[in-house]
Scaffold this active site. Structure first.
Site, mmCIF file in Angstrom:
data_model
loop_
_atom_site.group_PDB
_atom_site.id
_atom_site.type_symbol
_atom_site.label_atom_id
_atom_site.label_comp_id
_atom_site.label_asym_id
_atom_site.label_seq_id
_atom_site.Cartn_x
_atom_site.Cartn_y
_atom_site.Cartn_z
ATOM 1 N N MET A 66 0.830 -1.209 0.000
ATOM 2 C CA MET A 66 0.000 0.000 0.000
ATOM 3 C C MET A 66 0.867 1.263 0.000
ATOM 4 O O MET A 66 0.569 2.231 -0.697
ATOM 5 C CB MET A 66 -0.915 0.005 1.229
ATOM 6 N N LEU A 84 2.836 1.184 8.127
ATOM 7 C CA LEU A 84 3.596 0.028 8.574
ATOM 8 C C LEU A 84 2.686 -1.119 9.018
ATOM 9 O O LEU A 84 1.510 -0.896 9.323
ATOM 10 C CB LEU A 84 4.527 0.452 9.718
ATOM 11 N N THR A 109 -2.806 0.341 9.999
ATOM 12 C CA THR A 109 -3.940 -0.243 10.719
ATOM 13 C C THR A 109 -3.373 -0.986 11.916
ATOM 14 O O THR A 109 -2.838 -2.093 11.780
ATOM 15 C CB THR A 109 -4.752 -1.185 9.817
ATOM 16 N N ARG A 146 -10.273 0.382 1.360
ATOM 17 C CA ARG A 146 -10.201 -0.066 -0.026
ATOM 18 C C ARG A 146 -8.937 -0.895 -0.262
ATOM 19 O O ARG A 146 -8.356 -1.408 0.690
ATOM 20 C CB ARG A 146 -10.385 1.089 -1.009
ATOM 21 N N LYS A 150 -12.050 2.684 11.280
ATOM 22 C CA LYS A 150 -11.509 1.700 10.333
ATOM 23 C C LYS A 150 -11.805 0.276 10.790
ATOM 24 O O LYS A 150 -12.221 -0.575 9.990
ATOM 25 C CB LYS A 150 -9.998 1.908 10.188
ATOM 26 N N ASN A 168 -13.977 -2.564 8.978
ATOM 27 C CA ASN A 168 -13.490 -3.921 8.699
ATOM 28 C C ASN A 168 -14.451 -4.972 9.239
ATOM 29 O O ASN A 168 -14.732 -5.986 8.578
ATOM 30 C CB ASN A 168 -12.106 -4.137 9.323
#
Length: 194
Positions: free
Chosen positions: A12, A65, A96, A123, A171, A175
């Site tokens: 990412m 990270l 995350t 995403r 977040k 999820n």
């Protein structure tokens, strides 16, 4: 355009950093993977040998990270960001990690006189490449406003999730909803076949 330290050039992080370069920002990059650094240097980034070197003279420091321990090491460890970080710089953790780790980092940086917010992303890596990530910003209104031009080089939708530490919480809820929906969809598919 801003001078940005970007630390964490994985699946990412690499395309996110590339999008910052495409938007004209000056990038100082660090990762343990030398090939990832070289790929971004070929696109105009400056290679750095430590997180501290990357943070020198940076207006923003972005970390992306795999876990909270690495974020802590990069920010506060030996040759870490805080050794050279300017007092007026803004640290943006886009990893995350556990919310309590985020809270601890924000508090520890604040105790040293530094400003940090969390902006985990939603995403996929394809969205990271196209610059269309979902950005879940946990920060003060001033932090979010300041970071927005940088963040929008990597994403297409910015949501202010609340104060510092709230981005990662939203977040994880996001999820959870995705996982629950996937499980429900699988059960529905099995039921239909039956």
């Amino acid at each position: 355009m801003a001078t940005i330290a970007f630390i964490g050039l994985g699946q990412m992080g690499t395309p996110m950093a590339a999008n910052l370069l495409r938007h004209g920002h000056r990038l100082q990059v660090f990762d343990v993977n030398k090939l990832a650094i070289e790929a971004l240097v070929a696109q105009g980034a400056a290679a750095c040998t430590t997180p501290a070197a990357a943070a020198e003279k940076a207006e923003f420091v972005i970390t992306m990270l795999p876990n909270g321990g690495l974020v802590r090491d990069v920010l506060l460890g030996e040759n870490g960001v805080c050794q050279t970080l300017a007092r007026n710089a803004l640290v943006i953790d886009m990893s995350t990690i556990h919310p309590l780790q985020t809270d601890s980092l924000i508090n520890d940086l604040a105790a040293r006189g530094f400003s940090m917010m969390d902006v985990p992303v939603g995403r996929t890596s394809d969205h990271a490449k196209s610059g269309t990530l979902l950005l879940l910003a946990g920060g003060t209104p001033e932090q979010v406003t300041r970071a927005e031009p940088v963040l929008m080089a990597m994403g297409s939708e910015l949501i202010h999730a609340g104060g510092p530490g709230m981005g990662i919480r939203v977040k994880l809820i996001n999820n959870y909803m995705s996982i629950a929906l996937n499980a429900l969809s699988a059960e529905a598919a099995v039921l239909c076949e039956a």
